[in-house]
Write a protein that holds these residues in place. Structure first.
Motif, PDB file in Angstrom:
ATOM      1  N   ARG A 119       9.785 -33.878 -25.347  1.00  0.00           N
ATOM      2  CA  ARG A 119       9.568 -33.981 -23.723  1.00  0.00           C
ATOM      3  C   ARG A 119       8.830 -32.699 -23.395  1.00  0.00           C
ATOM      4  O   ARG A 119       7.777 -32.951 -22.746  1.00  0.00           O
ATOM      5  CB  ARG A 119      10.788 -34.121 -23.158  1.00  0.00           C
ATOM      6  CG  ARG A 119      10.764 -34.188 -21.635  1.00  0.00           C
ATOM      7  CD  ARG A 119      12.118 -34.482 -20.920  1.00  0.00           C
ATOM      8  NE  ARG A 119      11.881 -34.704 -19.462  1.00  0.00           N
ATOM      9  CZ  ARG A 119      11.587 -33.982 -18.427  1.00  0.00           C
ATOM     10  NH1 ARG A 119      11.404 -32.754 -18.839  1.00  0.00           N
ATOM     11  NH2 ARG A 119      11.368 -34.336 -17.089  1.00  0.00           N
ATOM     12  N   ALA A 120       9.282 -31.541 -23.941  1.00  0.00           N
ATOM     13  CA  ALA A 120       8.671 -30.255 -23.499  1.00  0.00           C
ATOM     14  C   ALA A 120       7.029 -30.365 -24.120  1.00  0.00           C
ATOM     15  O   ALA A 120       6.180 -29.772 -23.478  1.00  0.00           O
ATOM     16  CB  ALA A 120       9.409 -29.266 -24.015  1.00  0.00           C
ATOM     17  N   ARG A 123       3.583 -32.796 -21.655  1.00  0.00           N
ATOM     18  CA  ARG A 123       3.606 -32.730 -20.482  1.00  0.00           C
ATOM     19  C   ARG A 123       2.034 -32.673 -19.775  1.00  0.00           C
ATOM     20  O   ARG A 123       2.048 -32.259 -18.850  1.00  0.00           O
ATOM     21  CB  ARG A 123       4.147 -31.241 -20.053  1.00  0.00           C
ATOM     22  CG  ARG A 123       5.836 -31.156 -20.165  1.00  0.00           C
ATOM     23  CD  ARG A 123       6.569 -30.094 -19.636  1.00  0.00           C
ATOM     24  NE  ARG A 123       6.519 -28.966 -20.477  1.00  0.00           N
ATOM     25  CZ  ARG A 123       6.893 -27.903 -20.158  1.00  0.00           C
ATOM     26  NH1 ARG A 123       7.462 -27.464 -18.849  1.00  0.00           N
ATOM     27  NH2 ARG A 123       7.000 -26.844 -20.984  1.00  0.00           N
ATOM     28  N   HIS A 129       4.058 -38.260 -20.491  1.00  0.00           N
ATOM     29  CA  HIS A 129       5.264 -37.401 -20.145  1.00  0.00           C
ATOM     30  C   HIS A 129       6.437 -38.509 -19.805  1.00  0.00           C
ATOM     31  O   HIS A 129       7.635 -38.252 -20.145  1.00  0.00           O
ATOM     32  CB  HIS A 129       5.060 -36.571 -19.062  1.00  0.00           C
ATOM     33  CG  HIS A 129       6.166 -35.750 -18.706  1.00  0.00           C
ATOM     34  ND1 HIS A 129       6.584 -34.897 -19.514  1.00  0.00           N
ATOM     35  CD2 HIS A 129       6.870 -35.862 -17.483  1.00  0.00           C
ATOM     36  CE1 HIS A 129       7.754 -34.282 -18.771  1.00  0.00           C
ATOM     37  NE2 HIS A 129       8.009 -34.958 -17.521  1.00  0.00           N
ATOM     38  N   ASP A 133      10.150 -38.488 -21.493  1.00  0.00           N
ATOM     39  CA  ASP A 133      11.264 -38.509 -20.420  1.00  0.00           C
ATOM     40  C   ASP A 133      12.280 -39.582 -20.626  1.00  0.00           C
ATOM     41  O   ASP A 133      13.462 -39.262 -20.829  1.00  0.00           O
ATOM     42  CB  ASP A 133      10.737 -38.303 -19.115  1.00  0.00           C
ATOM     43  CG  ASP A 133      12.009 -37.945 -17.912  1.00  0.00           C
ATOM     44  OD1 ASP A 133      12.602 -36.991 -18.304  1.00  0.00           O
ATOM     45  OD2 ASP A 133      12.259 -39.030 -17.576  1.00  0.00           O
ATOM     46  N   GLY A 175       6.601 -32.159 -14.666  1.00  0.00           N
ATOM     47  CA  GLY A 175       6.922 -31.593 -15.997  1.00  0.00           C
ATOM     48  C   GLY A 175       6.891 -30.042 -15.919  1.00  0.00           C
ATOM     49  O   GLY A 175       6.616 -29.413 -17.028  1.00  0.00           O
ATOM     50  N   GLN A 180      11.811 -29.025 -16.821  1.00  0.00           N
ATOM     51  CA  GLN A 180      12.516 -28.848 -18.154  1.00  0.00           C
ATOM     52  C   GLN A 180      13.460 -28.198 -18.549  1.00  0.00           C
ATOM     53  O   GLN A 180      14.367 -28.663 -19.347  1.00  0.00           O
ATOM     54  CB  GLN A 180      11.242 -28.375 -19.031  1.00  0.00           C
ATOM     55  CG  GLN A 180      11.491 -28.276 -20.660  1.00  0.00           C
ATOM     56  CD  GLN A 180      11.386 -29.490 -21.078  1.00  0.00           C
ATOM     57  OE1 GLN A 180      10.908 -30.679 -20.598  1.00  0.00           O
ATOM     58  NE2 GLN A 180      11.921 -29.921 -22.271  1.00  0.00           N
TER      59      GLN A 180
END
Length: 214
Positions: A119-120, A123, A129, A133, A175, A180
């Motif tokens: 997920r990081a 972005r 994204h 997520d 994001g 995060q």
């Protein structure tokens, strides 16, 4: 004729002629009341039983089990507003986070951490994204060990994705580091086996999403 008779019978149900759980008159009586043959009345009952409104009990009769036809779940989801989607996410994901903190295995925790890292890393593109997520939140739902919650989440995912893309597109940003970190905090609560913190952080995250709609 049977379809027309089923609609007529459904109209009487909607008008409150019978209470939930009440036994309906017999086929002969219903046929006479609707001005159709007994076989048509029987078929009308079968149609409404298939739609979840009536239930035939062997040797007992026909009972009212719902006050209207069940609407197709996909149709309900398709019309759901973003706020309703977030409220439903809260119901599913908050409990899933709580259970994940109680039940997660080491392998499931590793999967949650991998999903967080993914997920990081994703972005840059909005839809990419949202997909990362969604995969992250699904990893927590899986770690809950509850197949019903997982099934609900999976069935809900297409509309949830649409709603999140629409919401973030309106907002114009997504994001960021604070967002995060909120997800990382949730992971640490699951890792620490702290169900109350995991549930609270999940609820707070989704409440912040809802507040952004105002």
């Amino acid at each position: 004729m049977a379809e027309q008779a089923a609609e007529l019978l459904l109209g009487r149900v909607r008008d409150g002629e019978w209470e939930l759980g009440q036994k309906l008159p017999g086929e002969v009586t219903l046929a006479s009341q609707m001005g159709v043959g007994r076989s048509t009345a029987r078929e009308a009952i079968r149609i409404l039983a298939g739609k979840g409104v009536l239930a035939s009990r062997q040797g007992s009769g026909v009972y009212l089990t719902a006050l209207d036809v069940r609407e197709e779940w996909d149709a309900v989801l398709g019309r759901a507003e973003i706020r309703s989607v977030i409220e439903a996410r809260t119901a599913i994901e908050t409990e899933a986070a709580r259970l994940a903190a109680l039940r997660r295995s080491p392998a499931e925790l590793r999967a949650v951490r991998r999903a967080l890292d993914d997920r990081a890393a994703r972005r840059d593109g909005l839809e990419d994204h949202v997909d990362a997520d969604t995969a992250f939140h699904r990893s927590i739902v899986l770690a809950s060990g509850n197949p019903v919650l997982t099934g609900m989440f999976d069935r809900f995912t297409p509309r949830m994705r649409e709603a999140m893309v629409e919401m973030l597109r309106r907002r114009g940003e997504f994001g960021d580091d604070g967002d995060q970190q909120a997800h990382a905090d949730m992971v640490e609560a699951v890792a620490a086996k702290d169900p109350e913190a995991a549930a609270r952080l999940s609820r707070e995250h989704l409440a912040a999403l809802a507040a952004g709609l105002e």
